[in-house]
Each structure stands twice: as C-alpha cells, then as structure tokens.
Design an enzyme around this catalytic site. Structure first.
Site, PDB file in Angstrom:
ATOM      1  N   ASP A   1      39.132  33.625  44.048  1.00  0.00           N
ATOM      2  CA  ASP A   1      38.939  34.522  42.801  1.00  0.00           C
ATOM      3  C   ASP A   1      41.024  35.725  43.835  1.00  0.00           C
ATOM      4  OD1 ASP A   1      38.799  37.604  42.702  1.00  0.00           O
ATOM      5  OD2 ASP A   1      36.458  37.008  42.188  1.00  0.00           O
TER       6      ASP A   1
ATOM      7  N   HIS B   1      40.618  36.426  37.472  1.00  0.00           N
ATOM      8  CA  HIS B   1      40.971  36.494  39.307  1.00  0.00           C
ATOM      9  C   HIS B   1      41.786  35.283  39.909  1.00  0.00           C
ATOM     10  CE1 HIS B   1      38.077  39.506  39.087  1.00  0.00           C
ATOM     11  NE2 HIS B   1      37.592  39.363  38.263  1.00  0.00           N
TER      12      HIS B   1
ATOM     13  N   GLU C   1      35.678  39.800  33.109  1.00  0.00           N
ATOM     14  CA  GLU C   1      37.197  40.552  34.133  1.00  0.00           C
ATOM     15  C   GLU C   1      38.120  39.802  33.825  1.00  0.00           C
ATOM     16  OE1 GLU C   1      35.086  43.718  36.578  1.00  0.00           O
ATOM     17  OE2 GLU C   1      35.754  41.883  37.406  1.00  0.00           O
TER      18      GLU C   1
END
Ligand SMILES: [Zn+2]
Length: 543
Positions: free
Chosen positions: A201, A274, A339
């Site tokens: 991440d 990410h 995302e």
C-alpha cells in the site's frame, strides 16, 4: 402436606438432582446441532489420544492435533491407534464411509463418559472438531484446572460458507511474523479458513521481490512519527526508521504454518492505486514527475497511481506476480483495484494514447482493461484474481472474484454479471471503525461497527436467484491499520467482533441468535485472554 412444603420438597429435589442436567457449553461459532446428554468425559494424564485412517496427511494432522492438545491442556497425551481407542481415549478418525451432509469441513463429535470420538470426511473437519473440543473444555481452562471436563453429547457441525475470511493490513503498520502466526492461531480458533494478507500500500511495501530490490530497500521504510500528521509530509532529511518486510523464507514459513491450520493465504498486491511505496522506489512508473515518498499519515497522496499507458508498468506487475504466485499455493491472488484515483491518467499523454489505441471510453474503462491484462496473466500462471468492487459495472470485461466493500447493490451487480463475490461491507465488516462510543476509546478510523452490528451481518444479499446466490462465496472482516499501531491494538479491534463474524460465516442462518450470542461473549473473551490475547471489554449489542 401443606402446599408450600410440597413445593419446598420439589425444589430441593431439583437442586439435588440438578447436577444431572447437562452442563451448558459455550462454542463460537454456534454449531449446527448439539444434542447434550448427562455426564462428562474427563481429560487427564491417563487419556489416550488416538488417530485412525488419516490417509496421506496422517503425520501432519496428528502432529497438529497433538500440538494443540499439549499447548491447550498443558500435558502430553498418551498416543494410540484405533485399537487402543477402546480405553479412556479421544479418537480422531476419517470416516471409512462418507458422512452425509457435513461436506469437506464438517465433523461429528461424540462425547461419552469413557470416550470421545471425532469423525469427519477430511482432516479439516477433524481440525475443527479439535477446536470445538478445546472450547468445550473452556470452563476448566479458565479455572487453571489440571483436568478438563467435557460435557457428554453429540455435536454435528459444518460451515454455511466455504469462504470465511479475515484480513490484516500490514502496510499502514508493520506486524512481525510472530504476531502474524498468533493472528492465524486466533482465526483457526474460530474456524476462519482464509487469511487476506494486505501486503502492499502507500505506507509500505512488505514482500521481498528479487527482481525489484528497491521495493523493500526503499518502499518498506518511512519516518517514524509519534502521531500521524497529514499536513506534514516526509522531509528530505528525515530518517526512514519505521517499517519492515517479510523475506521469502518468512513467507514460506507462514504459508506452511497457516496450511497446517487449514487456512489459505490470499496475498494482496495493490494495482494500480495505493502505490506511493512503489513510486518512491521506482518513480519511472508514475504518469508525472512528482517526488513520491512512502506515505506517512492516516491518509495517502490520492494522485499516486501507476501509469496505465506505460508498458513497463505491465511488465513490472507481471514480474512481481510471477514471484508472488510461486510463494502462495492458494489459487486466488488479490490484485487490489480500489480507490484508483485517475486524475493523473486524465492528463497523461501515454494513458490517453492507451485509451485511444484500445478503443476505451474513459479512464474507468482503462482501469478495467488494465486489471483484465493482469487477470489474463494470472490465468497463465494457473491463478485467479480477486479485485475490490470498485471496478464493477454491468458491462465489465472482468471475470475475477469481486470483493465487495461498498455494499449490497454492487454485490448484486457482480453476482448477476456472473462473478464470484466475497462480502465485506464497511457497514458490518470494517473492524478498523469504532466499536464503542466513549471519550476514552483509543483513536480509530471514523465509522462505527458495534459488536451487535457486526453480528447482524449476513453475507447473502437478498433478492438473488438461486443461480446468482451460488456466486456468493462467503464473507470476511477487514482490519485496516491506519490507527492500529501494534499487536495489542490489533487484538483489541478484532475481538470480540471476530466472534460475531465467525457465526455469520459458519453457523446456519436460523441458528443465529443475538441474545444467546451476547451470553457467550464474556466466556469466550475470557478464554482468549487466558490464551494470551487482549480483546476489547466493551460489548455493545445494540447496532
Ligand atoms: Zn500515465
């Protein structure tokens, strides 16, 4: 005789003979069927531990059960086979004739005063029988007794869902291998069979990749801050002292450890967002020339996204996944997809060129295309992808298993599209949210999932046809670690809510009972404390 005297006599009789009544046992997740009988079996130093017909996995299974026996009951068992099981014994046996209805994870556990027999169709079933047996002996475990009473009766048990998962984010905060193993033991205790390991991440890359050494040399480290400050990015002279990663040997060891506990590990490599930790190490994979660093702070630089127009990015992901696929035997690999903020793609000439070349409508379709390329690559490795539900649309090309965090509607769309689905909606399954509304509650991610709310989770969305419902594989809880700094906090956040999840994914729907569950929580929480965990004491059954 006066009526009151008669009543007194009846009451006295109930008290005197009350001990004949079978003792209630606390088991989480609630088994399919319990038929209690009077009496008990006592586990003591004379008890024989016997195995029969375990097949090819014989030595691993008996070793695992023996290890559990020794650590939980604190004594070495006398070992035996089916013949010696005629004495005071506990026999674990694969049934010679298939036991109907219990599938390949179920078991039948019969407890009589002189003998316990656990039977299953597979070694997984026997492993779960052992977990149940340990919980049944919980009263004496809590009392530090040297012998352990197990109430007589028969338990027939099997899971509602084949996918029963729990997630751990080791990027936002790093957790060492000792804790990962302790976490896996906790999952096994509640018959969870999938561990979703969120390895990469913005805040750190945590897996050794031989072909890209900078991922762990640079991408695994960030400045240590006492409190996370979003307004204070990494300074040029800040020492990178916080972080860590798992070597390949450590990962192989964890995979073996989990497999012995009938837990499959699903590694997650985030694509294409990410990715700050990747871009800190390999800035050539960005669309722009922004000076990316490993992220600090609970949130992330939202523009960090890998350039989907750069062929080198595809090659990078394929090479990384080749090494990942080799380490993890389970066929599913999670490739992220959530995302992915595509602001950079909108202005990047390479990304725009790709959209044009492939005849795509927009950046959203560019992401679906990119994930589809990776899916094909995983196919060639004999693996299948899991992707977060952000990519779901009615006309998507993706065939992956969809992990639904955004809710029931997205899950329904995916299932109707024919994709398999794993449910983990934020509303019920995000255990990084607060579980208690108190001023002295430690800082958590904004959001609220009480124990009662967690318990009300049903992985099966309403309104699906039977054919569509078959695509719902099960559910899982997620523990994101922005505000989970260390193992104590991780245990505090996940328990007792994990108790609730285990019933949601294992127990039959008609067996779920919030009132009964609430009466079991204290006992099991104390048992977990006895086993060295630190669950939260704050039980809120109101949703
Ligand atoms: Zn680009």
């Amino acid at each position: 005789m006066k009526r009151t005297t008669l009543l007194t006599l009846i009451l006295a009789a109930i008290v005197m003979f009350g001990c004949q009544k079978p003792k209630a046992v606390v088991i989480i997740p609630e088994p399919v069927e319990i038929s209690p009988k009077g009496g008990q079996f006592t586990i003591d130093e004379k008890t024989m531990l016997c195995f029969d017909n375990l097949g090819a996995e014989s030595s691993e299974t008996s070793k695992m059960i023996r290890e559990l026996y020794e650590s939980y009951f604190g004594m070495r068992p006398n070992l035996g086979d089916a013949e010696s099981a005629k004495k005071h014994s506990i026999l674990f046996s694969i049934s010679k004739k298939e036991i109907k209805d219990i599938g390949d994870e179920g078991y039948v556990l019969q407890v009589k005063p002189n003998r316990i027999v656990a039977e299953a169709n597979t070694t997984a079933g026997l492993f779960y029988a052992m977990q149940t047996l340990m919980q049944m002996a919980g009263t004496d475990k809590l009392a530090d007794s040297k012998t352990f009473a197990v109430p007589c009766g028969t338990i027939t048990d099997y899971p509602r869902f084949g996918y029963r998962g729990a997630h751990l984010d080791v990027s936002r905060h790093f957790f060492d291998t000792a804790f990962v193993k302790k976490y896996i033991d906790m999952l096994a205790f509640f018959k969870i069979n999938k561990f979703h390991w969120h390895l990469t991440d913005d805040h750190g890359w945590r897996i050794q990749i031989d072909q890209y050494p900078e991922l762990t040399r640079v991408g695994a480290w960030r400045p240590e801050r006492s409190s996370w400050d979003t307004l204070h990015p990494v300074l040029p002279d800040e020492p990178m002292t916080y972080g860590g990663f798992y070597t390949k040997d450590q990962i192989r060891d964890i995979v073996r450890y989990a497999a012995a506990r009938h837990i499959d590990i699903i590694p997650e490599i985030e694509i294409p967002g990410h990715c700050s930790a990747i871009l800190a190490a390999y800035p050539q994979f960005a669309c722009d020339d922004y000076p990316y660093t490993v992220a600090v702070g609970p949130y992330w630089p939202p523009k960090a996204i890998m350039c989907a127009g750069n062929d080198g990015v595809l090659t990078f992901y394929k090479n990384v996944l080749n090494e990942v696929a080799e380490l993890f035997p389970y066929p599913l690999i999670h490739i992220g997809g959530d995302e992915a903020f595509n602001d950079n793609w909108q202005v990047c000439p390479k990304c725009q060129q790709r959209i044009q070349d492939k005849g795509l409508k927009n950046e959203f379709e560019l992401q679906q295309w990119l994930m589809n390329q990776i899916e094909h690559h995983l196919d060639s490795l004999g693996k299948k992808a899991i992707i977060w539900d952000d990519i779901v649309s009615e006309d998507m090309v993706n065939t992956s298993t969809i992990m639904c965090w955004q809710g029931l509607d997205v899950a329904k769309t995916a299932a109707k599209h024919g994709n398999d689905v794993i449910m983990c909606p934020t509303t019920h399954c995000y255990y990084n949210y607060y579980q208690y509304k108190g001023d002295d509650e430690p800082l958590c991610m904004e959001g609220y999932v009480s124990l009662g709310k967690a318990y009300s989770f049903d992985p099966m969305p309403e309104g699906l046809s039977d054919a569509q419902a078959k695509h719902i594989l099960g559910g899982q809880c997620n523990l994101w670690t922005e505000f989970v700094n260390d193992p104590d906090m991780a245990e505090y956040m996940i328990m007792p809510r994990l108790f609730a999840l285990s019933e949601c994914v294992w127990s039959p729907k008609e067996k779920k009972d919030p009132q009964k569950f609430a009466t079991k929580v204290d006992f099991t929480r104390n048992l977990m404390k006895k086993l060295g965990y630190k669950p939260s004491d704050r039980t809120v059954m109101e949703p």
